[in-house]
Scaffold this active site. Sequence first.
Site, PDB file in Angstrom:
ATOM      1  N   ASP A  38       0.856  -1.196   0.000  1.00 43.81           N
ATOM      2  CA  ASP A  38       0.000   0.000   0.000  1.00 43.81           C
ATOM      3  C   ASP A  38       0.887   1.239   0.000  1.00 43.81           C
ATOM      4  O   ASP A  38       1.997   1.209   0.545  1.00 43.81           O
ATOM      5  CB  ASP A  38      -0.906  -0.009   1.257  1.00 43.81           C
ATOM      6  CG  ASP A  38      -2.172   0.835   1.060  1.00 43.81           C
ATOM      7  OD1 ASP A  38      -2.041   2.053   0.839  1.00 43.81           O
ATOM      8  OD2 ASP A  38      -3.279   0.274   1.130  1.00 43.81           O
ATOM      9  N   ASP A  59       3.614   1.481  -4.626  1.00 43.64           N
ATOM     10  CA  ASP A  59       2.810   2.435  -5.388  1.00 43.64           C
ATOM     11  C   ASP A  59       2.371   1.737  -6.672  1.00 43.64           C
ATOM     12  O   ASP A  59       3.205   1.376  -7.516  1.00 43.64           O
ATOM     13  CB  ASP A  59       3.619   3.697  -5.711  1.00 43.64           C
ATOM     14  CG  ASP A  59       2.739   4.781  -6.333  1.00 43.64           C
ATOM     15  OD1 ASP A  59       1.725   4.435  -6.997  1.00 43.64           O
ATOM     16  OD2 ASP A  59       3.061   5.964  -6.168  1.00 43.64           O
ATOM     17  N   TYR A 150     -13.189   6.631 -13.946  1.00 40.72           N
ATOM     18  CA  TYR A 150     -13.201   5.492 -13.013  1.00 40.72           C
ATOM     19  C   TYR A 150     -13.830   4.263 -13.670  1.00 40.72           C
ATOM     20  O   TYR A 150     -13.259   3.163 -13.663  1.00 40.72           O
ATOM     21  CB  TYR A 150     -13.977   5.889 -11.761  1.00 40.72           C
ATOM     22  CG  TYR A 150     -14.080   4.810 -10.723  1.00 40.72           C
ATOM     23  CD1 TYR A 150     -12.990   4.481  -9.919  1.00 40.72           C
ATOM     24  CD2 TYR A 150     -15.273   4.114 -10.530  1.00 40.72           C
ATOM     25  CE1 TYR A 150     -13.082   3.497  -8.959  1.00 40.72           C
ATOM     26  CE2 TYR A 150     -15.374   3.127  -9.572  1.00 40.72           C
ATOM     27  CZ  TYR A 150     -14.284   2.815  -8.787  1.00 40.72           C
ATOM     28  OH  TYR A 150     -14.379   1.838  -7.834  1.00 40.72           O
ATOM     29  N   LYS A 154     -12.220   0.558 -14.629  1.00 44.03           N
ATOM     30  CA  LYS A 154     -12.732  -0.698 -14.072  1.00 44.03           C
ATOM     31  C   LYS A 154     -13.208  -1.651 -15.170  1.00 44.03           C
ATOM     32  O   LYS A 154     -13.160  -2.873 -15.008  1.00 44.03           O
ATOM     33  CB  LYS A 154     -13.836  -0.410 -13.062  1.00 44.03           C
ATOM     34  CG  LYS A 154     -13.326   0.307 -11.800  1.00 44.03           C
ATOM     35  CD  LYS A 154     -12.298  -0.541 -11.052  1.00 44.03           C
ATOM     36  CE  LYS A 154     -11.915   0.082  -9.713  1.00 44.03           C
ATOM     37  NZ  LYS A 154     -10.990  -0.781  -8.952  1.00 44.03           N
ATOM     38  N   VAL A 183     -19.972   0.915  -1.746  1.00 44.56           N
ATOM     39  CA  VAL A 183     -19.589   0.258  -0.494  1.00 44.56           C
ATOM     40  C   VAL A 183     -19.220   1.334   0.515  1.00 44.56           C
ATOM     41  O   VAL A 183     -18.590   2.336   0.155  1.00 44.56           O
ATOM     42  CB  VAL A 183     -18.379  -0.689  -0.701  1.00 44.56           C
ATOM     43  CG1 VAL A 183     -18.117  -1.485   0.568  1.00 44.56           C
ATOM     44  CG2 VAL A 183     -18.613  -1.612  -1.883  1.00 44.56           C
TER      45      VAL A 183
HETATM   46  N1  LIG Z   1     -16.061   1.954  -2.001  1.00 43.22           N
HETATM   47  C1  LIG Z   1     -16.815   1.663  -3.063  1.00 43.22           C
HETATM   48  O1  LIG Z   1     -17.998   2.090  -3.181  1.00 43.22           O
HETATM   49  C2  LIG Z   1     -16.266   0.791  -4.173  1.00 43.22           C
HETATM   50  C3  LIG Z   1     -17.159   0.314  -5.147  1.00 43.22           C
HETATM   51  C4  LIG Z   1     -16.667  -0.485  -6.174  1.00 43.22           C
HETATM   52  C5  LIG Z   1     -15.317  -0.795  -6.206  1.00 43.22           C
HETATM   53  N2  LIG Z   1     -14.464  -0.304  -5.266  1.00 43.22           N
HETATM   54  C6  LIG Z   1     -13.051  -0.630  -5.383  1.00 43.22           C
HETATM   55  O2  LIG Z   1     -12.604  -1.268  -4.212  1.00 43.22           O
HETATM   56  C7  LIG Z   1     -11.207  -1.023  -4.048  1.00 43.22           C
HETATM   57  C8  LIG Z   1     -10.954  -0.541  -2.632  1.00 43.22           C
HETATM   58  O3  LIG Z   1     -11.662   0.667  -2.448  1.00 43.22           O
HETATM   59  P1  LIG Z   1     -12.081   1.234  -1.004  1.00 43.22           P
HETATM   60  O4  LIG Z   1     -13.460   1.714  -1.134  1.00 43.22           O
HETATM   61  O5  LIG Z   1     -11.703   0.249   0.033  1.00 43.22           O
HETATM   62  O6  LIG Z   1     -11.146   2.535  -0.952  1.00 43.22           O
HETATM   63  P2  LIG Z   1     -10.201   3.122   0.177  1.00 43.22           P
HETATM   64  O7  LIG Z   1      -9.856   4.491  -0.282  1.00 43.22           O
HETATM   65  O8  LIG Z   1     -10.826   2.944   1.530  1.00 43.22           O
HETATM   66  O9  LIG Z   1      -8.907   2.178   0.098  1.00 43.22           O
HETATM   67  C9  LIG Z   1      -8.067   2.189  -1.028  1.00 43.22           C
HETATM   68  C10 LIG Z   1      -6.692   1.702  -0.623  1.00 43.22           C
HETATM   69  O10 LIG Z   1      -5.851   1.757  -1.795  1.00 43.22           O
HETATM   70  C11 LIG Z   1      -4.631   2.394  -1.433  1.00 43.22           C
HETATM   71  N3  LIG Z   1      -4.056   3.068  -2.593  1.00 43.22           N
HETATM   72  C12 LIG Z   1      -4.522   4.194  -3.213  1.00 43.22           C
HETATM   73  N4  LIG Z   1      -3.685   4.563  -4.176  1.00 43.22           N
HETATM   74  C13 LIG Z   1      -2.682   3.653  -4.185  1.00 43.22           C
HETATM   75  C14 LIG Z   1      -1.511   3.494  -4.967  1.00 43.22           C
HETATM   76  N5  LIG Z   1      -1.165   4.381  -5.921  1.00 43.22           N
HETATM   77  N6  LIG Z   1      -0.715   2.426  -4.724  1.00 43.22           N
HETATM   78  C15 LIG Z   1      -1.010   1.565  -3.735  1.00 43.22           C
HETATM   79  N7  LIG Z   1      -2.082   1.669  -2.946  1.00 43.22           N
HETATM   80  C16 LIG Z   1      -2.916   2.705  -3.179  1.00 43.22           C
HETATM   81  C17 LIG Z   1      -5.020   3.394  -0.343  1.00 43.22           C
HETATM   82  O11 LIG Z   1      -3.899   3.808   0.427  1.00 43.22           O
HETATM   83  C18 LIG Z   1      -6.033   2.583   0.445  1.00 43.22           C
HETATM   84  O12 LIG Z   1      -5.424   1.793   1.431  1.00 43.22           O
HETATM   85  C19 LIG Z   1     -10.821  -0.022  -5.134  1.00 43.22           C
HETATM   86  O13 LIG Z   1     -10.238  -0.691  -6.229  1.00 43.22           O
HETATM   87  C20 LIG Z   1     -12.162   0.572  -5.526  1.00 43.22           C
HETATM   88  O14 LIG Z   1     -12.150   1.087  -6.827  1.00 43.22           O
HETATM   89  C21 LIG Z   1     -14.921   0.476  -4.236  1.00 43.22           C
END
Ligand SMILES: NC(=O)c1ccc[n+]([C@@H]2O[C@H](COP(=O)([O-])OP(=O)(O)OC[C@H]3O[C@@H](n4cnc5c(N)ncnc54)[C@H](O)[C@@H]3O)[C@@H](O)[C@H]2O)c1
Length: 253
Positions: A38, A59, A150, A154, A183
Amino acid sequence: MGQRFAGRRVLLTGGASGIGQATAERFASEGATVAIGDVDVAGAQAMADRLGGHAFAYDARDPAAALKLVGDAQAAMGGIDILLNIAGIMTWGRIEETDLGAWQRTLDINLSGPFYLTQAAFAPLSAAKGCIVNVASASGLHPVYGTSAYGISKAGVIALTKSTSLEWARHGIRVNAIAPGGVNTPMHEKTTAAGGIDPAIFTEAAGRNMPKLTDRDACTPAEIAAAIAYLASDEARYATGTVLILDGGQLTG
Ligand SMILES: NC(=O)c1ccc[n+]([C@@H]2O[C@H](COP(=O)([O-])OP(=O)(O)OC[C@H]3O[C@@H](n4cnc5c(N)ncnc54)[C@H](O)[C@@H]3O)[C@@H](O)[C@H]2O)c1
């Protein structure tokens, strides 16, 4: 909790927050050893300390970081059985108002990151006859108004999932994706605040997509983690190239 992942070595990204955090907890609770990559190193380390796992600075934009993460995870765990591409960012904006920096950053983190890591993990996953679960999004299957960059990233993750499943089945590697709708994680809050975006755009998007289960609570990260765990488990032995949608009925609304 069962022990479906006893002895399994799991490399996951994004474990410092939200869905990644819940997923790291879920796999560890079912007996897995977890390694977390992360950009939020402190957050990843805190999780790893709590779960008896490993944390590494990573990253997703950097192909060299993917190679290093796989090497570090192998050194720490002795191999990799399961790769979970979870890290990602949300980007708001209609097409005409998406600046090119945001576009590039979205593709780099959400799509190129999982590609680099998938490529880097080929050897250990082949050796383990392992599997991958990619976190895509319902917006990769059907557009959510005002989140085009976005959604496009995806859609790419879904194509990556299918292509990898096709090419790597002969190596005994299963590759699947999940497509969550909204989520309840810090993601929306973080990205709208950081980008100076008016969160009202989300209300507009939600209205246009008419989820069927709006009377229920928002989907929790733990519910997404449970679906990821299913796809990575031996119970999903015959599943590859699939996209499991968990969106409360949004796509059929
Ligand atoms: N929350 C939602 O509604 C939702 C819906 C559909 C899909 N998603 C997907 O689920 C996944 C997790 O999302 P979340 O809601 O838990 O978000 P979040 O922001 O809570 O967590 C994202 C994590 O990714 C890490 N991150 C961000 N940029 C990064 C980089 N350049 N390199 C390494 N790590 C990095 C962040 O530090 C964090 O720990 C994502 O791929 C997101 O697109 C989320």
